[in-house]
Design a protein around this motif. Structure first.
Motif, PDB file in Angstrom:
ATOM      1  N   LEU A  89      11.643  -1.886 -10.102  1.00 16.18           N
ATOM      2  CA  LEU A  89      11.992  -1.971  -8.681  1.00 16.18           C
ATOM      3  C   LEU A  89      13.284  -1.226  -8.353  1.00 16.18           C
ATOM      4  O   LEU A  89      13.502  -0.868  -7.191  1.00 16.18           O
ATOM      5  CB  LEU A  89      12.109  -3.433  -8.257  1.00 16.18           C
ATOM      6  N   THR A  90      14.113  -0.963  -9.346  1.00 18.87           N
ATOM      7  CA  THR A  90      15.359  -0.238  -9.066  1.00 18.87           C
ATOM      8  C   THR A  90      15.102   1.213  -8.686  1.00 18.87           C
ATOM      9  O   THR A  90      15.975   1.873  -8.125  1.00 18.87           O
ATOM     10  CB  THR A  90      16.319  -0.273 -10.268  1.00 18.87           C
ATOM     11  N   VAL A  91      13.890   1.738  -8.967  1.00 17.68           N
ATOM     12  CA  VAL A  91      13.607   3.142  -8.658  1.00 17.68           C
ATOM     13  C   VAL A  91      12.704   3.281  -7.434  1.00 17.68           C
ATOM     14  O   VAL A  91      12.315   4.397  -7.078  1.00 17.68           O
ATOM     15  CB  VAL A  91      12.954   3.873  -9.857  1.00 17.68           C
ATOM     16  N   GLU A  92      12.375   2.183  -6.783  1.00 21.82           N
ATOM     17  CA  GLU A  92      11.399   2.221  -5.687  1.00 21.82           C
ATOM     18  C   GLU A  92      11.764   3.240  -4.622  1.00 21.82           C
ATOM     19  O   GLU A  92      10.898   3.968  -4.109  1.00 21.82           O
ATOM     20  CB  GLU A  92      11.262   0.832  -5.065  1.00 21.82           C
ATOM     21  N   ASP A  93      13.028   3.339  -4.277  1.00 19.50           N
ATOM     22  CA  ASP A  93      13.449   4.261  -3.214  1.00 19.50           C
ATOM     23  C   ASP A  93      13.347   5.727  -3.631  1.00 19.50           C
ATOM     24  O   ASP A  93      13.437   6.620  -2.782  1.00 19.50           O
ATOM     25  CB  ASP A  93      14.885   3.958  -2.792  1.00 19.50           C
ATOM     26  N   HIS A  94      13.165   5.982  -4.920  1.00 19.45           N
ATOM     27  CA  HIS A  94      13.114   7.359  -5.419  1.00 19.45           C
ATOM     28  C   HIS A  94      11.688   7.865  -5.619  1.00 19.45           C
ATOM     29  O   HIS A  94      11.493   9.037  -5.958  1.00 19.45           O
ATOM     30  CB  HIS A  94      13.863   7.462  -6.752  1.00 19.45           C
ATOM     31  N   ILE A  95      10.691   6.998  -5.421  1.00 24.81           N
ATOM     32  CA  ILE A  95       9.302   7.348  -5.739  1.00 24.81           C
ATOM     33  C   ILE A  95       8.444   7.248  -4.481  1.00 24.81           C
ATOM     34  O   ILE A  95       8.447   6.226  -3.792  1.00 24.81           O
ATOM     35  CB  ILE A  95       8.724   6.412  -6.817  1.00 24.81           C
ATOM     36  N   ASP A  96       7.689   8.301  -4.179  1.00 21.04           N
ATOM     37  CA  ASP A  96       6.808   8.263  -3.013  1.00 21.04           C
ATOM     38  C   ASP A  96       5.406   8.776  -3.333  1.00 21.04           C
ATOM     39  O   ASP A  96       4.600   9.020  -2.434  1.00 21.04           O
ATOM     40  CB  ASP A  96       7.402   9.069  -1.855  1.00 21.04           C
ATOM     41  N   ASP A  97       5.095   8.939  -4.620  1.00 21.23           N
ATOM     42  CA  ASP A  97       3.778   9.441  -5.009  1.00 21.23           C
ATOM     43  C   ASP A  97       3.484   8.934  -6.417  1.00 21.23           C
ATOM     44  O   ASP A  97       4.288   8.198  -7.013  1.00 21.23           O
ATOM     45  CB  ASP A  97       3.769  10.976  -4.958  1.00 21.23           C
ATOM     46  N   ILE A 178       2.278  -0.156  -7.308  1.00 21.40           N
ATOM     47  CA  ILE A 178       2.870  -1.029  -8.319  1.00 21.40           C
ATOM     48  C   ILE A 178       4.138  -1.707  -7.805  1.00 21.40           C
ATOM     49  O   ILE A 178       4.456  -2.829  -8.211  1.00 21.40           O
ATOM     50  CB  ILE A 178       3.167  -0.241  -9.623  1.00 21.40           C
ATOM     51  N   PHE A 179       4.849  -1.071  -6.893  1.00 17.85           N
ATOM     52  CA  PHE A 179       6.095  -1.667  -6.411  1.00 17.85           C
ATOM     53  C   PHE A 179       5.826  -2.935  -5.602  1.00 17.85           C
ATOM     54  O   PHE A 179       6.551  -3.927  -5.724  1.00 17.85           O
ATOM     55  CB  PHE A 179       6.891  -0.650  -5.585  1.00 17.85           C
ATOM     56  N   HIS A 180       4.793  -2.895  -4.769  1.00 21.99           N
ATOM     57  CA  HIS A 180       4.445  -4.100  -4.005  1.00 21.99           C
ATOM     58  C   HIS A 180       4.098  -5.230  -4.964  1.00 21.99           C
ATOM     59  O   HIS A 180       4.519  -6.384  -4.769  1.00 21.99           O
ATOM     60  CB  HIS A 180       3.271  -3.815  -3.071  1.00 21.99           C
ATOM     61  N   ALA A 181       3.350  -4.913  -6.022  1.00 24.98           N
ATOM     62  CA  ALA A 181       2.998  -5.933  -7.001  1.00 24.98           C
ATOM     63  C   ALA A 181       4.243  -6.476  -7.698  1.00 24.98           C
ATOM     64  O   ALA A 181       4.360  -7.687  -7.928  1.00 24.98           O
ATOM     65  CB  ALA A 181       2.025  -5.354  -8.022  1.00 24.98           C
ATOM     66  N   CYS A 182       5.185  -5.606  -8.035  1.00 29.27           N
ATOM     67  CA  CYS A 182       6.419  -6.056  -8.692  1.00 29.27           C
ATOM     68  C   CYS A 182       7.207  -7.016  -7.812  1.00 29.27           C
ATOM     69  O   CYS A 182       7.833  -7.968  -8.298  1.00 29.27           O
ATOM     70  CB  CYS A 182       7.280  -4.863  -9.079  1.00 29.27           C
ATOM     71  N   HIS A 183       7.187  -6.785  -6.500  1.00 31.23           N
ATOM     72  CA  HIS A 183       7.889  -7.690  -5.583  1.00 31.23           C
ATOM     73  C   HIS A 183       7.277  -9.088  -5.594  1.00 31.23           C
ATOM     74  O   HIS A 183       7.971 -10.069  -5.274  1.00 31.23           O
ATOM     75  CB  HIS A 183       7.841  -7.128  -4.162  1.00 31.23           C
ATOM     76  N   LEU A 184       6.006  -9.198  -5.939  1.00 28.27           N
ATOM     77  CA  LEU A 184       5.311 -10.483  -5.927  1.00 28.27           C
ATOM     78  C   LEU A 184       5.410 -11.242  -7.244  1.00 28.27           C
ATOM     79  O   LEU A 184       5.051 -12.419  -7.316  1.00 28.27           O
ATOM     80  CB  LEU A 184       3.833 -10.276  -5.580  1.00 28.27           C
TER      81      LEU A 184
END
Length: 252
Positions: A89-97, A178-184
């Motif tokens: 989750l620390t890299v979420e803002d750096h990934i868009d694809d 995967i980021f949405h899943a990590c938030h859950l």
């Protein structure tokens, strides 16, 4: 694709090799583990490295600075080591694809390109490299169950009664789902946010995840003897099917 490398761990099991350096800077065959990771990912045409750092992060940043062989490096800081899903989750803002993910304490000589090709050609929601281990060792890992099409139907982290002997290695491809899943994800019994739980949530939501069987070898450098084994393999003086170490968590 961008390539995310998780390298925030302390490497407590690697002591004394990590007494004065982070795990990713431990040398194997004359160069840091992270250099091996970067070389492997560069060969897969990674166009940017996003490195999650934490323990002794400055050692990594000062060594590599902002690029490796003309590939730019971005750093993300995991302030507390709370598991792989937390680190991701620390890299979420750096990934868009779609992106590659490699655990920064693994050394591979394997078919990583097959995982990337499956992600790109089949547009799976995730794909990752798996390997078969003896059943009596499967409870050390994230264990996968698959259907007849090679799609993963279940992932269980370190189960007491493994559903199979097919386990996750340290190389994956994902979409940003995967980021949405990590938030859950909720903390496990170990108090960590497990990536296997995030993967299982993807499966439950109807996402397609492909398992690619490993052709070759990998060493999870968790203990000093693993470093020695990886060196022997890289130098052609070891057996690829030799027993490896227990999979290590990012908090290590």
């Amino acid at each position: 694709m961008k390539a995310v490398i998780l390298a925030a761990g302390r490497g407590t099991r690697l002591r004394p090799l990590t007494e004065d350096k982070p795990k990713g800077m431990v040398e194997v065959a004359g160069k840091p583990i992270l250099t091996h990771c970067f070389e492997q990912l560069a060969a897969l045409d990674a166009d940017e490295f996003v490195v999650v750092v934490g323990y002794r992060k400055q050692d990594i940043i000062e060594h590599y600075d902002d690029e490796f062989r003309d590939i730019p490096i971005t750093y993300a800081h995991q302030r507390e080591q709370k598991g792989l899903a937390h680190a991701l989750l620390t890299v979420e803002d750096h990934i868009d694809d779609d992106f590659m993910l490699m655990l920064g304490d693994n050394i591979f000589d394997a078919n990583l390109g097959d995982v990337v090709n499956r992600q790109q050609e089949d547009r799976a929601d995730a794909a990752f490299l798996t390997e078969e281990v003896p059943y009596e060792e499967a409870d050390r890992y994230g264990v996968c169950d698959t259907n007849d099409y090679g799609e993963i139907t279940d992932v269980v982290e370190k189960p007491e009664d493994p559903p199979s002997n097919l386990v996750m290695t340290g190389f994956y491809t994902f979409t940003p789902a995967i980021f949405h899943a990590c938030h859950l994800v909720q903390p496990s019994n170990r108090g960590e946010y497990e990536i296997s739980e995030a993967i299982d949530l993807l499966i439950q939501s109807g996402r397609t995840i492909d398992a690619i069987r490993m052709d070759g070898w990998r060493v999870d450098v968790g203990y000093p003897e693993d470093r020695d084994r990886a060196e022997r393999l890289l130098e052609g003086d070891g057996e690829p099917d030799a027993e490896g170490s227990e999979a290590t968590a990012e908090s290590d």
